[in-house]
Scaffold this motif. Structure first.
Motif, mmCIF file in Angstrom:
data_model
loop_
_atom_site.group_PDB
_atom_site.id
_atom_site.type_symbol
_atom_site.label_atom_id
_atom_site.label_comp_id
_atom_site.label_asym_id
_atom_site.label_seq_id
_atom_site.Cartn_x
_atom_site.Cartn_y
_atom_site.Cartn_z
ATOM 1 N N LEU A 81 84.118 2.873 41.190
ATOM 2 C CA LEU A 81 85.439 2.246 41.074
ATOM 3 C C LEU A 81 86.372 2.688 42.200
ATOM 4 O O LEU A 81 87.246 1.933 42.634
ATOM 5 N N HIS A 98 86.171 -3.947 30.821
ATOM 6 C CA HIS A 98 84.811 -3.387 30.751
ATOM 7 C C HIS A 98 84.787 -2.019 30.075
ATOM 8 O O HIS A 98 83.745 -1.612 29.547
ATOM 9 N N TRP A 107 88.198 -4.082 35.995
ATOM 10 C CA TRP A 107 87.336 -3.277 35.131
ATOM 11 C C TRP A 107 88.004 -2.853 33.840
ATOM 12 O O TRP A 107 87.351 -2.191 32.990
ATOM 13 N N TRP A 120 75.860 -2.358 37.821
ATOM 14 C CA TRP A 120 77.083 -2.063 37.064
ATOM 15 C C TRP A 120 76.860 -2.237 35.571
ATOM 16 O O TRP A 120 77.313 -1.426 34.763
ATOM 17 N N PRO A 156 82.531 -6.723 39.555
ATOM 18 C CA PRO A 156 81.222 -6.126 39.233
ATOM 19 C C PRO A 156 80.164 -6.438 40.280
ATOM 20 O O PRO A 156 79.243 -5.647 40.489
ATOM 21 N N CYS A 197 80.020 -3.881 42.935
ATOM 22 C CA CYS A 197 79.514 -2.577 42.507
ATOM 23 C C CYS A 197 77.994 -2.599 42.636
ATOM 24 O O CYS A 197 77.261 -2.517 41.640
#
Length: 450
Positions: A84, A127, A124, A50, A92, A95
């Protein structure tokens, strides 16, 4: 040099400027073509972590100006959205780079909706705050094409807007606001928070955005008017107007609610809007700068059927007429023409008849007749109605019982008279019987009349 997610953007830029992206026949002699190597490297993007994916996306934002490398940026964005949207992605750490987890099938996505896969997953948001405004537009449109949950998308958009405007220059704020408005218009209205829309509208007004941008926001707020509260309607009046609140803004929202939305106008929705409008009327009525035609427009914007009661409407009119004592009789009558006496409580109806600020034409013709008072009393106090009915039934039963007693007394006296007549003569018995009959009737009639 080994290719990595962190130097991918640099290699793309170098290939572009050194013309190392052409076929062997087209490019300079002996110049290697890096583009096929970059594309081959991207075949392993599903194995990236990720963090590597985010780093590559952040560094590749500049590829927007290189048309030949937009497809590389598209592949990074697609992989990001696939991760996602995958079920079970809540952080994360989940992922992962598992090969089987992120294989995407167009045939499968056309039959199975991805909606709600990421519902409530907002980890997220922080991010992706690095996204530039043009890349944000691309990411959001990709999410929508993947049938991403619209509620999550709208929440991210408003979060992004609030963060991007902190400490930004005026021009940057306006650009961010404009793009967010256009993207929100792509979402389902039911998935958007009414509170966030009002905050977006306040931001657009403070930035002095164009009328077209503000109209777009209002077109989103209007259909959701029944979900808002009075606090969000109390928007300060634009500069140059003496009013305390922006009345035109509220009138536009109500008009959109009735004519610009795709939702069904149920009775419950109408009543919620009517109650809120009555609260707004009470708030603006004491404003000495509110013009009579503006106050009248607020009163008449809703149909009579939307209000179950006119009590709040009456209180607002009462306050407005007291503050604006200099109105002409014609203006007062025009304002009060909407008032429905049948929807006023008995207390306020009596108050209206004694009020000195309301014009005479706004009052009931006959203040309150005895019949209407009794009707209102029985309607508001149903137990009294039941009590009176029971008393009448009881009285009639007593009358019938007394009638039976009198009848039995009459029969007994008649028999006794016959017996005495046999002993003392028919004439005496006849007189006694006649006299008893007259007395019995004389005592019975007043009881029936009573």
């Amino acid at each position: 040099m080994e290719m990595t997610p962190s130097n991918l953007a640099m290699l793309c830029s170098a290939a572009h400027f050194l013309e190392m992206e052409c076929d062997d026949d087209d490019g300079p002699a002996g110049t290697p073509n890096l583009k096929p190597q970059i594309e081959k490297f991207l075949d392993g993007i599903r194995f990236w972590t990720w963090s590597e994916l985010l780093e590559a996306l952040k560094l590749c934002q500049g590829l927007f100006s290189f048309k030949g490398y937009l497809e590389i940026l598209d592949r990074i964005v697609d992989n990001l959205i696939e991760r996602l949207a995958s079920p079970g992605i809540t952080s994360p750490n989940t992922c992962s780079s598992n090969r089987s987890s992120f294989q995407f099938s167009c045939a499968t996505s056309s039959n199975n909706s991805w909606r709600n896969n990421c519902s409530g997953a907002t980890w997220w948001f922080e991010h992706l705050l690095f996204l530039k405004i043009d890349l944000l537009d691309k990411v959001i449109r990709t999410m929508i094409s993947y049938d991403f949950d619209h509620g999550v998308v709208s929440r991210f958009l408003f979060h992004y807007h609030n963060s991007s405007c902190l400490g930004a220059a005026q021009a940057e704020k306006m650009e961010s606001t404009k793009v967010v408005i256009d993207l929100v218009l792509l979402l389902e209205s039911r998935s958007i928070s009414c509170k966030d829309l009002f905050n977006l509208n306040r931001s657009a007004v403070s930035l002095k955005m164009s009328r077209s941008c503000i109209n777009k926001i209002e077109s989103l707020i209007g259909p959701l008017l029944d979900q808002t509260t009075i606090d969000y309607l109390l928007l300060p009046s634009p500069h140059g107007k003496g009013q305390a609140y922006d009345v035109d803004f509220v009138l536009r929202l109500v008009h959109i609610f009735f004519f610009g939305g795709s939702f069904e106008l149920t009775s419950n929705r109408l009543m919620r809007v009517a109650k809120m409008m009555d609260l707004f009327l009470v708030e603006v009525a004491p404003d000495p700068h509110l013009k009579p035609f503006e106050f009248e427009a607020l009163i008449t914007v809703l149909p009579d059927a939307a209000r179950e009661s006119h009590d709040q409407l009456y209180l607002a009119m009462d306050m407005y007429l007291k503050v604006h004592a200099g109105l002409s009789e014609k203006e007062k009558i025009s304002i009060c023409s909407t008032l429905n006496h049948e929807k006023l409580s008995a207390e306020l109806l009596r108050h209206l008849t004694r009020s000195l600020v309301f014009p005479s034409d706004a009052k009931p013709r006959a203040y309150v007749t005895r019949q209407s008072r009794m009707k209102t009393l029985l309607q508001e106090n149903d137990h009294l109605k039941n009590f009176f009915e029971s008393m009448f039934r009881k009285s009639f039963k007593n009358m019938e019982a007394n009638e039976d007693v009198e009848k039995r007394s009459y029969d007994a006296e008649e028999l006794r008279g016959d017996w005495e007549g046999m002993q003392n003569g028919t004439q005496m018995a006849s007189m006694k019987k006649s006299g008893t009959h007259i007395m019995s009737n004389a005592m019975y009639l007043p009881k029936l009349c009573s």
